[in-house]
Design a protein around this motif. Structure first.
Motif, PDB file in Angstrom:
ATOM      1  N   THR A 130       5.965  24.768 -58.713  1.00 17.19           N
ATOM      2  CA  THR A 130       7.236  25.399 -58.344  1.00 17.19           C
ATOM      3  C   THR A 130       7.120  26.920 -58.387  1.00 17.19           C
ATOM      4  OG1 THR A 130       8.056  25.424 -60.612  1.00 17.19           O
ATOM      5  CG2 THR A 130       8.627  23.486 -59.270  1.00 17.19           C
ATOM      6  N   ALA A 131       8.016  27.566 -57.695  1.00 19.59           N
ATOM      7  CA  ALA A 131       8.183  29.020 -57.764  1.00 19.59           C
ATOM      8  C   ALA A 131       9.569  29.346 -57.225  1.00 19.59           C
ATOM      9  CB  ALA A 131       7.107  29.737 -56.955  1.00 19.59           C
ATOM     10  N   ARG A 132      10.060  30.515 -57.598  1.00 21.98           N
ATOM     11  CA  ARG A 132      11.376  30.961 -57.125  1.00 21.98           C
ATOM     12  C   ARG A 132      11.248  32.391 -56.620  1.00 21.98           C
ATOM     13  NH1 ARG A 132      16.170  33.501 -58.467  1.00 21.98           N
ATOM     14  NH2 ARG A 132      18.052  32.341 -57.957  1.00 21.98           N
ATOM     15  N   TRP A 133      11.852  32.631 -55.454  1.00 24.22           N
ATOM     16  CA  TRP A 133      11.915  33.970 -54.868  1.00 24.22           C
ATOM     17  C   TRP A 133      13.376  34.346 -54.708  1.00 24.22           C
ATOM     18  CZ3 TRP A 133      14.194  35.422 -50.210  1.00 24.22           C
ATOM     19  CH2 TRP A 133      13.918  36.714 -49.759  1.00 24.22           C
ATOM     20  N   GLU A 134      13.683  35.613 -54.974  1.00 25.51           N
ATOM     21  CA  GLU A 134      15.055  36.098 -54.845  1.00 25.51           C
ATOM     22  C   GLU A 134      15.035  37.456 -54.168  1.00 25.51           C
ATOM     23  OE1 GLU A 134      17.786  38.233 -58.038  1.00 25.51           O
ATOM     24  OE2 GLU A 134      17.710  36.057 -58.373  1.00 25.51           O
ATOM     25  N   GLN A 135      15.965  37.649 -53.244  1.00 28.69           N
ATOM     26  CA  GLN A 135      16.162  38.946 -52.604  1.00 28.69           C
ATOM     27  C   GLN A 135      17.537  39.470 -52.997  1.00 28.69           C
ATOM     28  OE1 GLN A 135      15.329  40.005 -48.257  1.00 28.69           O
ATOM     29  NE2 GLN A 135      17.513  39.540 -48.224  1.00 28.69           N
ATOM     30  N   ALA A 136      17.599  40.753 -53.338  1.00 25.90           N
ATOM     31  CA  ALA A 136      18.880  41.398 -53.644  1.00 25.90           C
ATOM     32  C   ALA A 136      18.908  42.759 -52.968  1.00 25.90           C
ATOM     33  CB  ALA A 136      19.060  41.547 -55.155  1.00 25.90           C
ATOM     34  N   PHE A 137      20.101  43.190 -52.594  1.00 27.05           N
ATOM     35  CA  PHE A 137      20.304  44.506 -51.996  1.00 27.05           C
ATOM     36  C   PHE A 137      21.191  45.335 -52.922  1.00 27.05           C
ATOM     37  CE2 PHE A 137      19.955  43.236 -47.197  1.00 27.05           C
ATOM     38  CZ  PHE A 137      18.612  43.001 -47.358  1.00 27.05           C
ATOM     39  N   SER A 138      20.948  46.638 -52.904  1.00 27.92           N
ATOM     40  CA  SER A 138      21.793  47.589 -53.605  1.00 27.92           C
ATOM     41  C   SER A 138      22.216  48.668 -52.615  1.00 27.92           C
ATOM     42  CB  SER A 138      21.040  48.229 -54.769  1.00 27.92           C
ATOM     43  OG  SER A 138      21.831  49.252 -55.355  1.00 27.92           O
ATOM     44  N   ALA A 139      23.515  48.893 -52.513  1.00 25.73           N
ATOM     45  CA  ALA A 139      24.029  49.954 -51.646  1.00 25.73           C
ATOM     46  C   ALA A 139      24.286  51.235 -52.431  1.00 25.73           C
ATOM     47  CB  ALA A 139      25.317  49.489 -50.954  1.00 25.73           C
ATOM     48  N   ASP A 140      23.990  51.214 -53.749  1.00 35.16           N
ATOM     49  CA  ASP A 140      24.233  52.391 -54.594  1.00 35.16           C
ATOM     50  C   ASP A 140      22.949  52.821 -55.316  1.00 35.16           C
ATOM     51  OD1 ASP A 140      24.021  50.368 -56.475  1.00 35.16           O
ATOM     52  OD2 ASP A 140      26.119  50.476 -57.103  1.00 35.16           O
ATOM     53  N   ASP A 141      21.835  52.755 -54.604  1.00 31.55           N
ATOM     54  CA  ASP A 141      20.525  53.210 -55.076  1.00 31.55           C
ATOM     55  C   ASP A 141      20.074  52.528 -56.370  1.00 31.55           C
ATOM     56  OD1 ASP A 141      18.213  54.696 -54.541  1.00 31.55           O
ATOM     57  OD2 ASP A 141      18.825  56.307 -55.888  1.00 31.55           O
TER      58      ASP A 141
END
Length: 166
Positions: A130-141
């Motif tokens: 198994t493995a887990r990948w996550e993407q997140a965005f930040s609009a405030d640096d």
């Protein structure tokens, strides 16, 4: 400290359970879930790999080229989608031991819907199967992060051209 073999866990075939926001920048937005398949293979004696993910419900495929810079001991992850055929700006980083768990964090800058965003990829929950990948965005640096896509990987054996599995 990162090494050229950090992504060895990903080599081979996987089923992938995707969960992503329909709008990557809307906290109140809905989520969609779908399955895909992925295959990853090693290059440069482990210091590079290519992964292709097939996402039939989206009618698209994605490709990630990962390269280990031996001088900086840092990975660059370079993504392309079949719909555009262009490389997105890379995210860079590496793996560390997080309280006994091998985890990778990678950061970069991009745009989403015309807005500048900081991007974070996290690889976690890594095991032989198994493995887990996550993407997140930040609009405030980077002050706050919004997760907008996760992938849960489960190992499978894909038939090879010679009839074996791998």
């Amino acid at each position: 400290m990162s090494s050229p073999h950090d992504f060895d866990f990903l080599h081979g075939g996987w089923t992938v359970r995707n969960r992503r926001r329909t709008d990557f920048l809307d906290l109140a937005g809905s989520w969609e879930e779908f399955d895909g398949t992925s295959r990853c293979w090693s290059l440069f004696d482990g210091a590079a790999n290519i992964e292709e993910i097939d996402m039939p419900p989206l009618g698209s495929k994605g490709l990630t080229l990962r390269l280990f810079d031996r001088e900086t001991e840092e990975w660059s992850l370079n993504w392309s989608a079949s719909g555009s055929g262009r490389l997105f700006p890379p995210v860079k980083g590496g793996f560390t031991d997080q309280q006994g768990a091998f985890q990778g964090e990678f950061y970069g800058d991009d745009t989403c819907d015309g807005k500048d965003v900081r991007v974070r990829f996290v690889w976690s929950e890594i095991s032989d199967s198994t493995a887990r990948w996550e993407q997140a965005f930040s609009a405030d640096d980077g002050a706050t992060w919004m997760t907008n896509w996760t992938m849960a990987f489960t190992r499978v054996a894909f038939p090879q051209k010679d009839g074996s599995s791998g």
